[in-house]
Design an enzyme around this catalytic site. Structure first.
Site, PDB file in Angstrom:
ATOM      1  N   LYS A  14       0.813  -1.229   0.000  1.00 33.02           N
ATOM      2  CA  LYS A  14       0.000   0.000   0.000  1.00 33.02           C
ATOM      3  C   LYS A  14       0.841   1.271   0.000  1.00 33.02           C
ATOM      4  O   LYS A  14       0.484   2.240  -0.644  1.00 33.02           O
ATOM      5  CB  LYS A  14      -0.923   0.036   1.222  1.00 33.02           C
ATOM      6  CG  LYS A  14      -2.042  -0.959   1.174  1.00 33.02           C
ATOM      7  CD  LYS A  14      -2.974  -0.735   2.351  1.00 33.02           C
ATOM      8  CE  LYS A  14      -2.722  -1.793   3.381  1.00 33.02           C
ATOM      9  NZ  LYS A  14      -3.617  -1.741   4.521  1.00 33.02           N
ATOM     10  N   ARG A  15       1.938   1.257   0.716  1.00 27.45           N
ATOM     11  CA  ARG A  15       2.751   2.472   0.824  1.00 27.45           C
ATOM     12  C   ARG A  15       3.370   2.881  -0.506  1.00 27.45           C
ATOM     13  O   ARG A  15       3.796   4.010  -0.668  1.00 27.45           O
ATOM     14  CB  ARG A  15       3.845   2.286   1.872  1.00 27.45           C
ATOM     15  CG  ARG A  15       3.296   2.242   3.283  1.00 27.45           C
ATOM     16  CD  ARG A  15       4.413   2.029   4.256  1.00 27.45           C
ATOM     17  NE  ARG A  15       5.005   0.726   4.033  1.00 27.45           N
ATOM     18  CZ  ARG A  15       5.142  -0.210   4.954  1.00 27.45           C
ATOM     19  NH1 ARG A  15       4.767   0.022   6.179  1.00 27.45           N
ATOM     20  NH2 ARG A  15       5.675  -1.375   4.666  1.00 27.45           N
ATOM     21  N   MET A  16       3.422   1.977  -1.461  1.00 26.36           N
ATOM     22  CA  MET A  16       4.006   2.304  -2.767  1.00 26.36           C
ATOM     23  C   MET A  16       3.041   3.105  -3.633  1.00 26.36           C
ATOM     24  O   MET A  16       3.443   3.652  -4.646  1.00 26.36           O
ATOM     25  CB  MET A  16       4.461   1.034  -3.467  1.00 26.36           C
ATOM     26  CG  MET A  16       5.591   0.370  -2.717  1.00 26.36           C
ATOM     27  SD  MET A  16       6.375  -0.958  -3.594  1.00 26.36           S
ATOM     28  CE  MET A  16       7.398  -0.058  -4.733  1.00 26.36           C
TER      29      MET A  16
END
Length: 117
Positions: A14-16
């Protein structure tokens, strides 16, 4: 003594902030998970198991017959992910190396030295 490899590739990443699954992001022309599989094979693993979850089909297609696959249907942490490989490796004797599928910079040479130690 036989050597085995487990690649953890079930996370969403998700952080990407990308629609592409984290382990499939390219580094130097190939997916991160391919680098990890290459390095484990260079280190002499005789059997490779990849734990898939999000994007399972895409990861399976990327690695093809280079790996066996197990599904982590619910992402319940790293330990839970490794436990999914028990179905395939639980009765094996030898040494198992566990790597995250997004660690393309851990070289085959480093893994060989680790296993030799």
């Amino acid at each position: 003594m036989p050597r085995y490899g487990i690649v953890l590739a079930a996370g969403l990443g998700k952080r990407m902030k990308s629609k592409l699954y984290k382990v499939l992001h390219p580094v130097c022309g190939k997916a991160m998970v391919e680098h990890v599989a290459d390095h484990l094979q260079q280190a002499g693993v005789s059997r490779l198991v990849t734990v898939v979850g999000h994007g399972a089909d895409a990861v399976r297609n990327q690695l093809g017959e280079r790996s066996e696959f197990v599904l982590q249907a619910e992402q319940l942490g790293t330990g839970h992910a490794v436990k999914q490989a028990e179905k395939l490796l639980g009765k094996e004797q030898g040494t198992t190396v566990v790597l995250c599928g997004d660690t393309p910079l851990v070289s085959g040479e480093t893994l060989r030295e680790l296993l030799s130690h």
